[in-house]
Write a protein that holds these residues in place. Structure first.
Motif, PDB file in Angstrom:
ATOM      1  N   GLY A 207     -28.781 -31.355  24.171  1.00  0.00           N
ATOM      2  CA  GLY A 207     -27.507 -31.884  24.642  1.00  0.00           C
ATOM      3  C   GLY A 207     -26.292 -31.299  23.960  1.00  0.00           C
ATOM      4  N   PHE A 208     -26.499 -30.332  23.048  1.00  0.00           N
ATOM      5  CA  PHE A 208     -25.362 -29.726  22.355  1.00  0.00           C
ATOM      6  C   PHE A 208     -24.699 -28.676  23.250  1.00  0.00           C
ATOM      7  CE2 PHE A 208     -28.037 -30.977  18.664  1.00  0.00           C
ATOM      8  CZ  PHE A 208     -27.144 -31.863  18.094  1.00  0.00           C
ATOM      9  N   SER A 209     -23.393 -28.605  23.165  1.00  0.00           N
ATOM     10  CA  SER A 209     -22.653 -27.622  23.949  1.00  0.00           C
ATOM     11  C   SER A 209     -21.477 -27.127  23.121  1.00  0.00           C
ATOM     12  CB  SER A 209     -22.149 -28.244  25.261  1.00  0.00           C
ATOM     13  OG  SER A 209     -21.201 -29.261  24.992  1.00  0.00           O
ATOM     14  N   ASN A 210     -20.855 -26.065  23.605  1.00  0.00           N
ATOM     15  CA  ASN A 210     -19.562 -25.658  23.036  1.00  0.00           C
ATOM     16  C   ASN A 210     -18.647 -25.281  24.185  1.00  0.00           C
ATOM     17  OD1 ASN A 210     -19.678 -22.744  23.621  1.00  0.00           O
ATOM     18  ND2 ASN A 210     -21.268 -22.659  22.052  1.00  0.00           N
ATOM     19  N   ASN A 211     -17.373 -25.253  23.901  1.00  0.00           N
ATOM     20  CA  ASN A 211     -16.396 -25.034  24.973  1.00  0.00           C
ATOM     21  C   ASN A 211     -15.906 -23.592  25.007  1.00  0.00           C
ATOM     22  OD1 ASN A 211     -14.919 -25.085  22.616  1.00  0.00           O
ATOM     23  ND2 ASN A 211     -13.770 -26.940  23.124  1.00  0.00           N
ATOM     24  N   ASP A 212     -16.852 -22.653  24.881  1.00  0.00           N
ATOM     25  CA  ASP A 212     -16.493 -21.237  24.932  1.00  0.00           C
ATOM     26  C   ASP A 212     -16.388 -20.695  26.355  1.00  0.00           C
ATOM     27  OD1 ASP A 212     -16.311 -21.039  22.214  1.00  0.00           O
ATOM     28  OD2 ASP A 212     -18.264 -20.095  21.920  1.00  0.00           O
ATOM     29  N   TYR A 213     -17.119 -21.312  27.297  1.00  0.00           N
ATOM     30  CA  TYR A 213     -17.129 -20.797  28.670  1.00  0.00           C
ATOM     31  C   TYR A 213     -17.633 -21.905  29.588  1.00  0.00           C
ATOM     32  CZ  TYR A 213     -17.807 -17.445  32.510  1.00  0.00           C
ATOM     33  OH  TYR A 213     -17.727 -16.756  33.706  1.00  0.00           O
ATOM     34  N   LEU A 214     -17.114 -21.949  30.802  1.00  0.00           N
ATOM     35  CA  LEU A 214     -17.569 -22.945  31.769  1.00  0.00           C
ATOM     36  C   LEU A 214     -18.971 -22.619  32.262  1.00  0.00           C
ATOM     37  CD1 LEU A 214     -14.350 -23.342  33.965  1.00  0.00           C
ATOM     38  CD2 LEU A 214     -15.121 -24.829  32.099  1.00  0.00           C
ATOM     39  N   THR A 215     -19.811 -23.645  32.416  1.00  0.00           N
ATOM     40  CA  THR A 215     -21.125 -23.418  32.988  1.00  0.00           C
ATOM     41  C   THR A 215     -20.998 -22.885  34.407  1.00  0.00           C
ATOM     42  OG1 THR A 215     -23.142 -24.498  33.796  1.00  0.00           O
ATOM     43  CG2 THR A 215     -21.186 -25.874  33.614  1.00  0.00           C
ATOM     44  N   LEU A 216     -21.907 -21.995  34.773  1.00  0.00           N
ATOM     45  CA  LEU A 216     -21.888 -21.478  36.147  1.00  0.00           C
ATOM     46  C   LEU A 216     -22.257 -22.572  37.146  1.00  0.00           C
ATOM     47  CD1 LEU A 216     -25.093 -21.019  37.054  1.00  0.00           C
ATOM     48  CD2 LEU A 216     -24.841 -18.979  35.635  1.00  0.00           C
ATOM     49  N   GLY A 217     -22.744 -23.722  36.647  1.00  0.00           N
ATOM     50  CA  GLY A 217     -23.036 -24.836  37.528  1.00  0.00           C
ATOM     51  C   GLY A 217     -21.808 -25.406  38.214  1.00  0.00           C
ATOM     52  N   VAL A 218     -20.613 -25.118  37.689  1.00  0.00           N
ATOM     53  CA  VAL A 218     -19.382 -25.631  38.306  1.00  0.00           C
ATOM     54  C   VAL A 218     -18.660 -24.563  39.112  1.00  0.00           C
ATOM     55  CG1 VAL A 218     -19.091 -27.374  36.506  1.00  0.00           C
ATOM     56  CG2 VAL A 218     -17.960 -25.150  36.241  1.00  0.00           C
ATOM     57  N   ASP A 219     -19.318 -23.444  39.359  1.00  0.00           N
ATOM     58  CA  ASP A 219     -18.666 -22.342  40.071  1.00  0.00           C
ATOM     59  C   ASP A 219     -18.032 -22.786  41.384  1.00  0.00           C
ATOM     60  OD1 ASP A 219     -19.095 -20.435  38.167  1.00  0.00           O
ATOM     61  OD2 ASP A 219     -20.613 -19.301  39.287  1.00  0.00           O
ATOM     62  N   GLN A 220     -18.727 -23.628  42.133  1.00  0.00           N
ATOM     63  CA  GLN A 220     -18.224 -23.992  43.457  1.00  0.00           C
ATOM     64  C   GLN A 220     -17.941 -25.490  43.584  1.00  0.00           C
ATOM     65  OE1 GLN A 220     -19.541 -21.873  46.896  1.00  0.00           O
ATOM     66  NE2 GLN A 220     -20.886 -20.535  45.717  1.00  0.00           N
ATOM     67  N   LEU A 221     -17.629 -26.116  42.454  1.00  0.00           N
ATOM     68  CA  LEU A 221     -17.278 -27.537  42.466  1.00  0.00           C
ATOM     69  C   LEU A 221     -15.794 -27.695  42.158  1.00  0.00           C
ATOM     70  CD1 LEU A 221     -20.334 -29.038  40.535  1.00  0.00           C
ATOM     71  CD2 LEU A 221     -19.986 -28.884  43.010  1.00  0.00           C
ATOM     72  N   PRO A 222     -15.037 -28.428  42.975  1.00  0.00           N
ATOM     73  CA  PRO A 222     -13.574 -28.541  42.788  1.00  0.00           C
ATOM     74  C   PRO A 222     -13.206 -29.557  41.705  1.00  0.00           C
ATOM     75  CG  PRO A 222     -14.250 -29.784  44.716  1.00  0.00           C
ATOM     76  CD  PRO A 222     -15.493 -29.103  44.202  1.00  0.00           C
ATOM     77  N   LEU A 223     -13.598 -29.262  40.485  1.00  0.00           N
ATOM     78  CA  LEU A 223     -13.387 -30.181  39.367  1.00  0.00           C
ATOM     79  C   LEU A 223     -12.108 -29.887  38.585  1.00  0.00           C
ATOM     80  CD1 LEU A 223     -17.043 -30.177  37.923  1.00  0.00           C
ATOM     81  CD2 LEU A 223     -16.021 -31.817  39.522  1.00  0.00           C
TER      82      LEU A 223
END
Length: 526
Positions: A207-223
């Motif tokens: 569950g650890f993450s860092n904020n260096d780059y957006l996940t490609l999972g949000v490529d086509q989500l209007p967030l």
């Protein structure tokens, strides 16, 4: 749209209607017959000697990339008469940019920088590589671009007679820089959204993450204030081109489009600077944000194996594991050669290639109006990571966790090169200064084997290669190795080299006396 719907960020940006690129599903047809005694044999020799056969894959319907396998390259390859030197670009210092008390960006030590740039020009350097940071230009609010800092810098570089290699940087360097004034985050409004939805970043199995780059999972989500991540990248590229089109061809000669951490097409499987990973650990898979997990569940259901979509491999070790003794990287029924193993690795690597395919299609479309005129033509490029450790194994685990499905029986860089050729993009890779005998045998490294593989696929797919160094080297042996790799008999497609990077060390007498002859040698007409 309310602030809550935007992750807590109030936005006035109206979502525009977009069209998306269609993707055809392709299957990767590999099922190797592995021999237990071949654990530490290089992939290159295995493929060359034909020790492996190929059979159908279980992930036959996995969406990997969008191109016809027989499609010819659109890459602009220099003919023999023009490819007679390899120009050298020097990357700007990591602390070039800073922020004033109000938080606005500025160029630090502009007088000292000007002197340094003049010295590099006199030393024969062809150009300067500059990171154009998303977190600087669109820092405070969506679609509010401030190019003033780069207008000032590009004018200075142009006036000194230097050329530009531009890195469009959609990542942060806060975990990879040495800290302090050189740190650049993602845009502040993106970070604010991330405070309310941490799954916009890649996550590991814990569950650890860092904020260096957006996940490609949000490529086509209007967030992102009504926009998808892909639309954010596309809008940024449009704005850049509109602002600096007068520099194209005569000053800006190369443009690398950021595709992941450190600007490279890869997952952050080996996070540097936050204490989780150290060399030569194999790294961990980065697919545990809720958006990628949903994609995995859909892919598993389409495969008729919904149980495969619950999680990533649970027997793949940890960040600092070594290849030996990790079940997923062994040849057993629960390993990378199993039906599940091949399904997961094809999905994991395929999503990464899909991510690059869409972004580079957008970049190529934006730039195509400048490619018909030789005076305004620029080279489009994409960086990939130089994952050279654990290379002398059958499973290549460090590459697998980074997203390159490259093993002793499967060429993981050929699909990447084929995708790049579709968009006329060059492949930008490091390790040019490295030799196998300079690494510890225990790390099973082969930077030379990796570059040999890249040379092979670049020749096969007819794409240009841009080289760079992985480590700072000023000694004659390191500089000579760079030269040898750029002018290797099989490196006819190496078109430029980026020296990483400018700092005070380069101007020390003992280093400058090696660096200047190296630059002159690289730039000499052959």
């Amino acid at each position: 749209m309310s602030a809550v719907e935007n992750g807590g960020v109030a936005c006035n940006y109206r979502l525009r209607r977009r069209s998306y690129y269609g993707f055809r599903e392709l299957g990767l047809l590999e099922k190797p017959q592995i021999l237990r005694s071949l654990r530490n044999v290089s992939m290159i020799s295995l493929l060359r000697n034909g020790l492996y056969t190929r059979c159908p894959s279980p992930a036959r319907n996995t969406c990997i990339f969008s191109m016809d396998a027989c499609e010819k390259s659109r890459s602009t390859i220099l003919d023999t008469s023009r490819h007679n030197r390899v120009p050298v670009y020097v990357m700007m210092p990591v602390d070039t940019f800073g922020f004033d008390p109000s938080g606005s960006p500025r160029i630090r030590k502009i007088k000292a920088l000007t002197v340094s740039l003049k010295a590099l020009k006199l030393g024969g350097v062809h150009g300067i590589a500059v990171e154009v940071w998303w977190g600087i230009v669109e820092r405070f609010s969506p679609v509010a671009y401030d190019w003033s800092l780069y207008e000032q810098l590009f004018q200075l570089i142009s006036q000194l007679g230097l050329k530009l290699h531009v890195d469009l940087s959609f990542h942060s360097n806060r975990h990879t820089s040495s800290g302090g004034s050189g740190d650049v985050s993602l845009p502040l409004w993106i970070l604010e959204i991330g405070e309310h939805d941490k799954d916009i970043y890649y996550r590991d199995q814990n569950g650890f993450s860092n904020n260096d780059y957006l996940t490609l999972g949000v490529d086509q989500l209007p967030l992102f204030c009504g926009r998808t991540a892909l639309q954010c990248y596309e809008d940024f590229m449009f704005s850049f081109v509109n602002k600096f089109e007068s520099f194209f061809g005569n000053v800006i000669e190369e443009i690398s489009v950021g595709l992941g951490p450190s600007g490279e097409l890869r997952y952050p499987a080996h996070p540097f600077g936050d204490g989780r990973w150290k060399f030569p650990g194999i790294g961990e898979f980065q697919c545990y944000d809720k958006y990628m997990m949903e994609d995995l569940r859909m892919a598993a259901s389409q495969e008729g194996k919904p149980q495969w979509g619950d999680k990533g491999p649970q027997n793949a070790g940890y960040y600092n594991s070594l290849p030996s003794g990790v079940p997923f990287y062994e040849e057993g029924e629960d390993g990378f050669l199993s039906d599940y193993g091949r399904f997961f690795l094809e999905w994991y690597s395929g999503r990464l290639i899909h991510h690059a395919d869409v972004i580079l299609a957008k970049a190529a479309n934006i730039l195509k109006q400048y490619q018909g005129n030789e005076r305004t033509t620029v080279t489009l490029a994409a960086k990939i990571g130089g994952i050279y450790w654990s290379y002398h194994t059958v499973s290549h685990p460090a590459e697998l966790t980074a997203g390159y499905y490259n093993t002793a029986c499967r060429d993981g860089y050929d699909p990447v090169a084929l995708m790049l050729s579709r968009h006329g993009a060059a492949l930008h890779i490091s390790c040019f200064e490295m030799r196998d005998n300079e690494t510890s045998p225990a790390c099973l490294c082969s930077p030379e084997g990796l570059l040999e593989q890249i040379r092979t696929v670049s020749k096969k797919r007819i794409i240009n290669v841009i080289g760079r160094n992985n480590n700072e080297r000023f000694d004659k042996a390191g500089l000579w190795q760079i030269y040898a790799n750029c002018y290797h008999p099989q490196s006819e497609f190496v078109t430029s080299f980026t020296f990483f990077r400018m700092n005070e060390k380069i101007f020390r007498v003992e280093n400058w006396t090696n660096f200047v002859p190296f630059v002159k040698m690289m730039s000499t007409e052959l």
